[in-house]
Design an enzyme around this catalytic site. Structure first.
Site, PDB file in Angstrom:
ATOM      1  N   ASN A  54       0.816  -1.213   0.000  1.00 27.10           N
ATOM      2  CA  ASN A  54       0.000   0.000   0.000  1.00 27.10           C
ATOM      3  C   ASN A  54       0.854   1.268   0.000  1.00 27.10           C
ATOM      4  O   ASN A  54       0.378   2.346  -0.364  1.00 27.10           O
ATOM      5  CB  ASN A  54      -0.964  -0.001   1.194  1.00 27.10           C
ATOM      6  CG  ASN A  54      -0.262   0.059   2.523  1.00 27.10           C
ATOM      7  OD1 ASN A  54       0.568  -0.795   2.833  1.00 27.10           O
ATOM      8  ND2 ASN A  54      -0.573   1.057   3.330  1.00 27.10           N
TER       9      ASN A  54
ATOM     10  N   HIS B 168       2.287  -6.145   6.052  1.00 28.43           N
ATOM     11  CA  HIS B 168       1.354  -5.028   6.260  1.00 28.43           C
ATOM     12  C   HIS B 168       1.137  -4.607   7.709  1.00 28.43           C
ATOM     13  O   HIS B 168       0.739  -3.478   7.971  1.00 28.43           O
ATOM     14  CB  HIS B 168       0.014  -5.379   5.610  1.00 28.43           C
ATOM     15  CG  HIS B 168      -0.955  -4.249   5.476  1.00 28.43           C
ATOM     16  ND1 HIS B 168      -0.586  -2.986   5.048  1.00 28.43           N
ATOM     17  CD2 HIS B 168      -2.299  -4.188   5.688  1.00 28.43           C
ATOM     18  CE1 HIS B 168      -1.662  -2.214   5.004  1.00 28.43           C
ATOM     19  NE2 HIS B 168      -2.701  -2.917   5.392  1.00 28.43           N
TER      20      HIS B 168
END
Length: 334
Positions: A111, A255
């Site tokens: 991301n 993440h």
């Protein structure tokens, strides 16, 4: 002509790489990535690495403890940049290694491989400080758009024929699905990921967004709204469904900061691998990489942060990971 070996050594020493060389590196890498699919198919043994976040010296440690290239095959699960002192050098080192050993290193988008995120959390400012313009940042962001969205280790062959590859066990759950974040309510099968249009800035919603932003949660039944503001929280039932439909036995993702370096969940059917020790130079966590052998056995290599000269690494940073000293502290642990 670009001298890859000398460039790699210069990157490791935090020497400034000429802007023209970075442009060439990015252009050459796009030529490689454009031929790679959204889901890369890999054979064991493979070493899986989680978030790096600009911690160049710890990335160098990973290759020392996990095995040097090209003897070892690596898959990196994204978030190469932001937060650390050396986002640019970290990304340059991975890009140059990918150019030199294209079949031995797989780079999956996180991301943070996003124009919007990198303008806030350090990478943009670092490029601007080091080069006086945003050109290098723009070259790198263009490469981000071509990164794969996931990988399958010893799983089905492309086209969904259900065949097994390598020596990965028998029956249901014979492979490993690798992704940066997690699952999506819009995606039931790996085949659906294959047909996504990945060559774009990370969208704010939808299947591609969820793959990069979602998180597992023990107490969630099905799907829940994520406190991150993007992606979803998903529980064990969704993991079981995805594993069964896609004939894989493990989801490997990154993440999330994990203080112990890795964390298995849902009866060891999902693992979070975190590869940035002492994250943000203050969290005090250890890190790990995960080696998957031909029998799909797991070997976690846990390591601590290395000491380094901050001035050589890039000097003092501001609280937001930026370089110009104009941004406030941004408390963000994605």
């Amino acid at each position: 002509m670009l001298d890859l070996d000398q460039t790699i050594e210069n990157i490791k020493q935090c020497k400034l790489i000429p802007e023209s060389d970075i442009e060439e590196i990015c252009t050459l890498l796009i030529d490689i990535l454009i031929d790679e699919s959204n889901i890369q198919h890999l054979h064991t043994p493979v070493t899986i690495c989680g978030d790096i976040h600009g911690q160049l010296h710890d990335l160098i440690t990973i290759f020392a403890i996990g095995g040097e290239l090209p003897q070892t095959q690596y898959v990196f699960l994204g978030d190469f940049v932001d937060r650390g002192f050396n986002s640019l050098e970290t990304w340059l080192l991975l890009m140059t290694y990918k150019l030199k050993y294209p079949s031995k290193i797989t780079l999956i988008r996180g991301n943070h491989e996003s124009r919007q995120i990198t303008t806030v959390y350090g990478f943009y400012d670092e490029c601007l400080r080091k080069y006086g313009s945003v050109n290098v940042w723009r070259y790198c962001c263009e490469v981000f758009d071509y990164l794969s969205l996931g990988a399958v280790i010893n799983g089905r062959t492309e086209g969904g024929k259900g065949e097994k590859e390598g020596g990965g066990g028998s029956g249901s759950g014979s492979g490993v699905f690798c992704v940066h974040g997690g699952l999506s309510p819009e995606i039931d099968s790996i085949d659906q990921i294959r047909i996504l249009d990945r060559k774009q800035e990370v969208p704010h919603e939808g299947g591609m967004c969820d793959l990069l932003w979602s998180d597992p949660e023990e107490d969630v039944k099905g799907w829940s709204i994520s406190p991150r503001g993007a992606g979803f929280l998903f529980g064990e039932s969704e993991v079981d469904k995805f594993l069964h439909l896609n004939n894989v036995g493990l989801i490997a993702r990154a993440h999330q900061l994990v203080m112990e370096g890795y964390r298995e969940m849902f009866d060891s059917k999902l693992v979070t691998v975190w590869s940035a020790p002492n994250y943000c130079y203050r969290c005090g966590n250890v890190a790990s990489v995960l080696r998957i052998d031909d029998g799909l056995n797991r070997d976690y290599k846990v390591f601590e942060a290395v000491e380094f000269d901050e001035e050589v690494a890039g000097g003092k940073r501001d609280g937001g990971g930026g370089a110009l000293g104009k941004k406030p502290v941004v408390e963000y642990f994605l």
